[in-house]
Design an enzyme around this catalytic site. Structure first.
Site, PDB file in Angstrom:
ATOM      1  N   PHE A 138       0.844  -1.198   0.000  1.00  0.00           N
ATOM      2  CA  PHE A 138       0.000   0.000   0.000  1.00  0.00           C
ATOM      3  C   PHE A 138       0.887   1.258   0.000  1.00  0.00           C
ATOM      4  O   PHE A 138       2.036   1.215   0.449  1.00  0.00           O
ATOM      5  CB  PHE A 138      -0.943  -0.005   1.215  1.00  0.00           C
ATOM      6  CG  PHE A 138      -1.861   1.186   1.218  1.00  0.00           C
ATOM      7  CD1 PHE A 138      -2.837   1.316   0.243  1.00  0.00           C
ATOM      8  CD2 PHE A 138      -1.735   2.189   2.164  1.00  0.00           C
ATOM      9  CE1 PHE A 138      -3.665   2.440   0.212  1.00  0.00           C
ATOM     10  CE2 PHE A 138      -2.563   3.314   2.141  1.00  0.00           C
ATOM     11  CZ  PHE A 138      -3.528   3.434   1.169  1.00  0.00           C
TER      12      PHE A 138
ATOM     13  N   HIS B 266      -1.863  14.015  -6.101  1.00  0.00           N
ATOM     14  CA  HIS B 266      -3.300  13.761  -6.267  1.00  0.00           C
ATOM     15  C   HIS B 266      -4.179  14.462  -5.230  1.00  0.00           C
ATOM     16  O   HIS B 266      -5.314  14.808  -5.506  1.00  0.00           O
ATOM     17  CB  HIS B 266      -3.595  12.252  -6.290  1.00  0.00           C
ATOM     18  CG  HIS B 266      -3.159  11.516  -5.060  1.00  0.00           C
ATOM     19  ND1 HIS B 266      -1.832  11.281  -4.777  1.00  0.00           N
ATOM     20  CD2 HIS B 266      -3.856  10.977  -4.042  1.00  0.00           C
ATOM     21  CE1 HIS B 266      -1.759  10.627  -3.632  1.00  0.00           C
ATOM     22  NE2 HIS B 266      -2.964  10.420  -3.164  1.00  0.00           N
TER      23      HIS B 266
END
Ligand code: F0G
Length: 458
Positions: A124, A450
């Site tokens: 992750f 982002h």
């Protein structure tokens, strides 16, 4: 008549969600520079940004909040949680932290050095971040099937044993502090790892004297898939399954915001006393004393109950099957998605959904924005914007998959909400050929762009 499925819970408290018009949303998303992270939640009708910390607690968890013990040291809520973690995972030592990445920070501070390599299955982002921050490298050993969205492999989170063995053979064991297996594997689409694979990874690790750690954020969903898909586990309880797979490892990091069924929290659990002792120092420095580690007593109590509830079959069936219900419905409309459906989310395949939008114009982001404009639904882009730029050439990195993740919060939305999401997707899908252009970046941060990127419509 076959009886339809109905949830094993009823609703005691409701929270209003705001509806809005398409005209309002067009204005709001423009003001947010076409970045869904910039929207305030009251401008969102159905929020599928994440399943992390967004679930609903049960009445039993809320009751536990009222009897939380806020003692600095040795609180009874800590002991309740410690006992539950022992019962569910079998690990001997336990350290609470304020969330999953904090558990990574503490454990990796104790174990990871510059120049190390840490193999695993699609680490992750925060796990990789905590490895790279220490000048070490995360090596992805996920099976190749994971990267083909139409491949129906039942355990697309599995580790490729050949890839793992190659890492063990090309690096001295002193350079490999541990191997990390993420269950379920978020980055490959909420896909599970089989018991057989966990067992084989464990054997390989033992053979090469490497520690095996689980990133267990969604471990209960992983156990549900093992029960449903792997022979020999049909008649086992979820708690028997979790205890079995944890017995193959040496420890775990946990984001309790997922399968802990709480809004904030995390922990580390370990078998090795030496590592536990090292981790204690970092826990005290970064998180707090070892019997609270950044958590309120009441939250530790609620987590103890949450872990118990999350490892019950009826809860997991309602959870995972609700996502599959949405998946089946949109697949029937022809919408391209990652298969099999994930344990916490449906992933839309934007390369197949809107191939008419050039990749350079961020097609997955364009699809996510359209979902918001048409239906007030907030998903998240897992594509080129997230993949960021190459640190040396500063060119965009184009990942193999351009996805939009629709993460479903636990025990929050109803089947009517799923029907609504499916209908919005059908309408967008039916007019997909009209989509010719996406977005251009007008402002971005040097890393993790982002979250704050500003876009303009082309
Ligand atoms: N590991 C996995 C597999 C995760 O999905 C996350 C978080 C973390 C670790 C970090 O945990 O957020 O408590 O610090 N995933 C969230 C998501 C953010 O939206 O998938 P955290």
């Amino acid at each position: 008549m076959k009886l339809p499925y109905a949830e094993p819970y009823k609703i005691k408290m409701v929270e209003s969600v705001k509806r809005s018009t398409k005209e309002q949303r067009l204005k709001w998303i423009k003001e947010a520079h076409y970045n869904l992270f910039n929207l305030s939640s009251n401008k969102v009708f159905i929020d599928l940004l994440t399943d992390s910390g967004t679930g609903a607690m049960s009445d039993k968890q809320w009751a536990e909040m009222m009897i939380g013990d806020e003692s600095y040291a040795g609180s009874s809520s800590f002991h309740k949680l410690k006992d539950t973690v022992k019962k569910i995972t079998g690990f001997k030592y336990f350290l609470p932290t304020h969330q999953g990445r904090a558990a990574e920070n503490v454990l990796f501070s104790a174990l990871v050095k510059a120049g190390d390599v840490i193999p695993g299955n699609s680490h992750f982002d925060t796990t990789k971040g905590h490895i790279e921050f220490r000048q070490a490298a995360a090596i992805d050993c996920t099976i190749d099937e994971a990267f083909d969205t139409s491949n129906p492999h039942p355990f697309k989170g599995n580790v490729d044993l050949k890839k793992l063995e190659a890492v063990f053979k090309t690096h001295p064991k002193e350079k490999i502090p541990f191997c990390i297996v993420t269950i379920t594997c978020n980055s490959s689409g909420g896909q599970p790892v089989s018991m057989e694979n966990i067992k084989a990874v464990s054997a390989l690790c033992k053979q090469h004297e490497i520690t095996l750690i689980f990133d267990a954020a969604r471990f209960a969903e992983n156990a549900y898939f093992i029960k449903k898909r792997e022979t020999g586990f049909e008649n086992k309880t979820i708690k028997e399954i979790t205890k079995t797979f944890f017995s193959f490892g040496d420890g775990m990091t946990m984001s309790s915001k997922k399968d802990g069924l709480v809004n904030m929290g995390g922990f580390i659990a370990l078998n090795d006393e030496e590592t536990y002792k090292k981790a204690i120092t970092f826990n005290i420095m970064f998180e707090g004393f070892i019997t609270y580690g950044g958590m309120n007593g009441r939250d530790m109590g609620a987590l103890a109950v949450g872990l118990d509830e999350a490892t019950e079959f009826d809860y997991l069936e309602s959870r995972v099957e609700q996502i599959a219900y949405l998946g089946k419905k949109i697949v029937a409309f022809g919408v391209p998605v990652q298969k099999p459906f994930g344990g916490h989310a449906i992933f839309l395949d934007a390369n197949k959904f809107v191939p008419t939008i050039p990749r350079e114009e961020y097609r997955a982001q364009a699809l996510a924005v359209e979902l918001y404009i048409i239906g007030g639904i907030r998903g998240v882009e897992i594509g080129t914007i997230l993949a960021d730029r190459d640190p040396i050439t500063r060119e965009n990195r184009y990942p193999d998959l351009e996805l939009v993740r629709l993460a479903i919060p636990r025990r929050v939305y109803s089947y009517n909400h799923m029907d609504y999401i499916a209908a919005v997707l059908k309408n967008i899908f039916d007019s997909r050929n009209e989509a010719k252009h996406g977005y251009k970046i007008v402002e971005e941060a040097p890393i993790m762009r982002h979250f704050t990127v500003k876009l303009e419509k082309i």
